[in-house]
Motif scaffolding. Sequence first.
Motif, short mmCIF file in Angstrom:
data_model
loop_
_atom_site.label_atom_id
_atom_site.label_comp_id
_atom_site.label_asym_id
_atom_site.label_seq_id
_atom_site.Cartn_x
_atom_site.Cartn_y
_atom_site.Cartn_z
N HIS A 85 0.85 -1.19 0.00
CA HIS A 85 0.00 0.00 0.00
C HIS A 85 0.89 1.24 0.00
O HIS A 85 1.73 1.41 0.88
CB HIS A 85 -0.90 -0.02 1.24
N LEU A 86 0.69 2.12 -0.99
CA LEU A 86 1.47 3.35 -1.07
C LEU A 86 0.71 4.57 -0.56
O LEU A 86 1.32 5.55 -0.14
CB LEU A 86 1.90 3.60 -2.52
N GLY A 87 -0.62 4.51 -0.62
CA GLY A 87 -1.40 5.65 -0.14
C GLY A 87 -2.77 5.69 -0.78
O GLY A 87 -3.10 4.91 -1.68
N TRP A 88 -3.60 6.60 -0.27
CA TRP A 88 -4.96 6.79 -0.76
C TRP A 88 -5.01 8.01 -1.67
O TRP A 88 -4.44 9.04 -1.37
CB TRP A 88 -5.94 7.01 0.39
N THR A 89 -5.71 7.87 -2.79
CA THR A 89 -6.07 9.03 -3.60
C THR A 89 -7.37 9.63 -3.12
O THR A 89 -7.55 10.84 -3.10
CB THR A 89 -6.19 8.63 -5.08
N SER A 90 -8.28 8.77 -2.70
CA SER A 90 -9.54 9.20 -2.08
C SER A 90 -10.02 8.08 -1.18
O SER A 90 -9.69 6.91 -1.37
CB SER A 90 -10.60 9.53 -3.14
N ASP A 92 -13.69 7.28 1.47
CA ASP A 92 -14.87 7.69 2.22
C ASP A 92 -15.65 6.46 2.62
O ASP A 92 -15.18 5.33 2.45
CB ASP A 92 -15.73 8.68 1.41
N ALA A 93 -16.85 6.66 3.16
CA ALA A 93 -17.63 5.55 3.70
C ALA A 93 -18.06 4.56 2.63
O ALA A 93 -18.34 3.38 2.93
CB ALA A 93 -18.85 6.09 4.44
N ASP A 94 -18.14 4.99 1.37
CA ASP A 94 -18.64 4.13 0.30
C ASP A 94 -17.54 3.56 -0.59
O ASP A 94 -17.84 2.87 -1.57
CB ASP A 94 -19.64 4.89 -0.56
N GLY A 95 -16.27 3.84 -0.28
CA GLY A 95 -15.22 3.28 -1.12
C GLY A 95 -13.92 4.04 -1.03
O GLY A 95 -13.72 4.89 -0.16
N PHE A 96 -13.02 3.75 -1.97
CA PHE A 96 -11.70 4.36 -1.95
C PHE A 96 -11.03 4.23 -3.30
O PHE A 96 -11.45 3.44 -4.17
CB PHE A 96 -10.82 3.69 -0.89
N THR A 97 -9.97 5.00 -3.49
CA THR A 97 -9.00 4.78 -4.57
C THR A 97 -7.62 4.70 -3.92
O THR A 97 -7.24 5.58 -3.14
CB THR A 97 -9.04 5.91 -5.60
N GLU A 98 -6.91 3.63 -4.21
CA GLU A 98 -5.66 3.31 -3.54
C GLU A 98 -4.53 3.18 -4.56
O GLU A 98 -4.74 2.77 -5.70
CB GLU A 98 -5.84 1.97 -2.80
N LEU A 111 5.32 -3.42 -10.86
CA LEU A 111 4.06 -2.82 -11.30
C LEU A 111 3.61 -1.79 -10.29
O LEU A 111 3.82 -1.96 -9.08
CB LEU A 111 2.96 -3.89 -11.43
N HIS A 112 2.99 -0.74 -10.77
CA HIS A 112 2.21 0.14 -9.91
C HIS A 112 0.75 -0.08 -10.23
O HIS A 112 0.38 -0.29 -11.39
CB HIS A 112 2.60 1.60 -10.13
N GLU A 113 -0.09 -0.03 -9.20
CA GLU A 113 -1.52 -0.29 -9.37
C GLU A 113 -2.33 0.87 -8.82
O GLU A 113 -2.01 1.44 -7.78
CB GLU A 113 -1.92 -1.58 -8.64
N ARG A 114 -3.40 1.16 -9.54
CA ARG A 114 -4.44 2.07 -9.04
C ARG A 114 -5.69 1.22 -8.86
O ARG A 114 -6.22 0.65 -9.80
CB ARG A 114 -4.71 3.19 -10.04
N ARG A 115 -6.16 1.10 -7.61
CA ARG A 115 -7.29 0.24 -7.27
C ARG A 115 -8.42 1.10 -6.73
O ARG A 115 -8.21 1.91 -5.82
CB ARG A 115 -6.88 -0.80 -6.24
N THR A 116 -9.62 0.91 -7.26
CA THR A 116 -10.79 1.67 -6.84
C THR A 116 -11.90 0.73 -6.44
O THR A 116 -12.20 -0.23 -7.16
CB THR A 116 -11.28 2.60 -7.96
N LEU A 117 -12.51 0.99 -5.29
CA LEU A 117 -13.64 0.21 -4.81
C LEU A 117 -14.78 1.14 -4.47
O LEU A 117 -14.57 2.19 -3.84
CB LEU A 117 -13.24 -0.62 -3.59
N ALA A 118 -15.98 0.77 -4.91
CA ALA A 118 -17.18 1.55 -4.59
C ALA A 118 -18.31 0.60 -4.25
O ALA A 118 -18.51 -0.41 -4.94
CB ALA A 118 -17.57 2.45 -5.76
N VAL A 119 -19.06 0.92 -3.20
CA VAL A 119 -20.20 0.11 -2.76
C VAL A 119 -21.47 0.88 -3.04
O VAL A 119 -21.56 2.09 -2.78
CB VAL A 119 -20.09 -0.20 -1.25
N ARG A 120 -22.48 0.20 -3.58
CA ARG A 120 -23.76 0.85 -3.88
C ARG A 120 -24.90 -0.11 -3.62
O ARG A 120 -24.73 -1.34 -3.70
CB ARG A 120 -23.80 1.39 -5.31
#
Length: 260
Positions: A85-90, A92-98, A111-120
């Motif tokens: 884990h390098l850090g958060w881009t965003s 909140d309660a409904d998700g993140f970008t890491e 490799l570098h990875e950009r991972r985004t999770l969103a709950v709906r």
Amino acid sequence: MTYLYVTEPNLPGHLAPRPYLHPVHTRRGVEVTALRPADHPHHLGAGIAIAHVATPEAKHNFWGGSTYVRGEGPRLLDNHGRQRHLGWTSRDADGFTERLAWTGRDGTDLLHERRTLAVRPAGEDYLIDLSFALTNITGGPVELGSSATNGRPGAGYGGFFWRAPGSRPDVLPVPEERAHGSHAPWVALQTDAWTLAFAGGQGDPWFVRAAEFPGVGSALAWSRPVVLRPGGTLRRTITTLVADGRLSPEAIAAHLTERQ
């Protein structure tokens, strides 16, 4: 739902340390992920894992467990990488970008990875949208493969993978032997207590297990490796429906086609 993003300091190296989702529960509190099950202790909830990440200099295992070696079979090698884990881009309660780094056994970032999770929401249940983008940060090609691309037919797992609990769930919309390797719009595992359904993957075949163990993945290297040139990026998005009880195929399909 819990996302463990800081690699556990006491996690054995052969488990290929990485962030993962666990535990994940339905709205009614039923747990639908498994962590380090006895049959495959390198299965860590739900996340991103690849068994074969190779440069011209070395081959790395970011899946955990044994490595399938062509002509020899599975071998437990000292080649396990780590997702950092390098850090958060965003966040909140409904998700993140890491932001993450995929670091080989020798300490080299591949490799570098950009991972985004969103709950709906999805009626009384909910959906998880998980996207990842893997970028080659080396000066040469990086090959993303699987046990299948190393010579084990049908073992094309690698990319998104969700390990479910229990044993022998039903597979929808077709039986396991037809769902495995298919390009179906969606696949699902189902018990009397829960339904997990998966869509997306940008056309990758589905890796489906139910009789041996319950798990579903989107296989990005089913029969041949994906080669990323320097600076090249691979992108995938998977949507998972997490539901209580049994849902009909029609209800599953309707939820998985809902838009934000």
